[in-house]
Design a protein around this motif. Structure first.
Motif: not given
Length: 318
Positions: A171-175, A178, A237
């Motif tokens: 997910s784009p929200e996963h740590r 980045r 996520g």
């Protein structure tokens, strides 16, 4: 009564002359007349009566003519159908395919090429894993398979059509989102989802064995059969999963991210499989030729072989 008697009779009915019918059939008139007399005796009716120098059909003969024509047409159609099946022009072929690969792999190109080549052959696509395909091929319930793995059975032939790198879907929200690159050690504390082990045993073994070789223990928290459900769990996520880069293009509609795992070095293949004993069967041969025609892997190899630089290197080696 034999089929040739019906053919002789219909020809005589059309010519209204034993002489002209004998010439058309390339037989002698006397045996032809005798066979028609035998036919009348067998049926117990008169089929012909004299008319001038020729003959004409009786009422019974006219009725029998239509039935005889219909029988001969049915026989001819049956023979044509049998030949068509034997030559791979007719019939139905059953293909097993790996679920989740339909739209992003080479299967659609393969089916389209086969449809162009054999438009009168019916196609039935049955979803099943590679392991299930191999069993179905051995049992003869399918003629062709399309999956992610090559069999290790000499009784089955196979062709690798495509190969794509396996990576991490998250997910784009996963740590880890980045990072542009991910390593197996980054996944040690993560919840990992995989598709069922019984359907994809090699994928499980390859991923887990590669991780252990790097000193990493992956925590597979669930095995999810349905690909959409798997992607949904990754979207929220809840976990990460492994997917090839090509299939990520489909998943990217859900805003998921794909990252290469630098030390994973695994590929997901697209492989067609068939019974080796069916190599010469027309339908199977046509499918194999279509697979070669649309294979991205073989096309790439052919492009490289045609490359001027590659050709020059080959000449230099000589």
């Amino acid at each position: 009564m034999e089929l040739r008697h019906l053919r002789y009779f219909v020809t005589i009915a059309e010519e209204q002359s034993f002489r002209r019918a004998a010439e058309r059939l390339h037989v002698s008139q006397s045996p032809l007349s005798r066979q028609m007399k035998d036919l009348e005796e067998e049926m117990g009716v008169e089929l012909f009566e004299p008319e001038g120098r020729g003959i004409k059909l009786t009422a019974a003969g006219k009725a029998f003519t239509e039935r005889a024509r219909s029988i001969l047409a049915s026989v001819d159609a049956a023979v044509d159908e049998a030949k068509g099946v034997a030559e791979g022009r007719l019939g139905t072929v059953v293909i097993g395919f790996e679920t989740g690969t339909t739209f992003m792999g080479a299967l659609l190109s393969l089916v389209a090429a086969f449809r162009r080549r054999t438009p009168r052959v019916g196609l039935q696509l049955v979803p099943m894993s590679s392991v299930e395909q191999w069993a179905a091929l051995r049992q003869g319930t399918i003629a062709f398979g399309y999956g992610a793995y090559a069999p290790s059975d000499d009784a089955l032939g196979h062709l690798e059509m495509a190969r794509d790198r396996l990576g991490l879907l998250l997910s784009p929200e996963h740590r880890l989102a980045r990072f542009k690159k991910v390593w197996l050690r980054d996944l040690e504390s993560e919840r990992v989802l995989l598709q069922p082990r019984q359907l994809y045993p090699r994928l499980h073994a390859d991923i887990l064995t590669t991780a252990r070789a790097q000193g990493v223990t992956l925590h597979v928290t669930a095995e999810v059969l349905d690909l959409e459900a798997l992607l949904a769990l990754v979207v929220i996520g809840d976990a990460v999963t492994f997917l090839s880069e090509k299939f990520w293009e489909l998943a990217s509609q859900t805003s998921l991210l794909w990252r290469p795992v630098e030390d994973l070095h695994l590929n997901l293949s697209e492989v067609v499989t068939w019974r080796a004993e069916d190599d010469g069967a027309p339908v199977v041969r046509a499918l194999i030729e279509c697979a070669r025609e649309v294979s991205p892997l073989l096309q790439h190899a052919a492009d490289r072989a045609r490359s001027p630089k590659v050709a020059q290197r080959k000449r230099n080696k000589r």
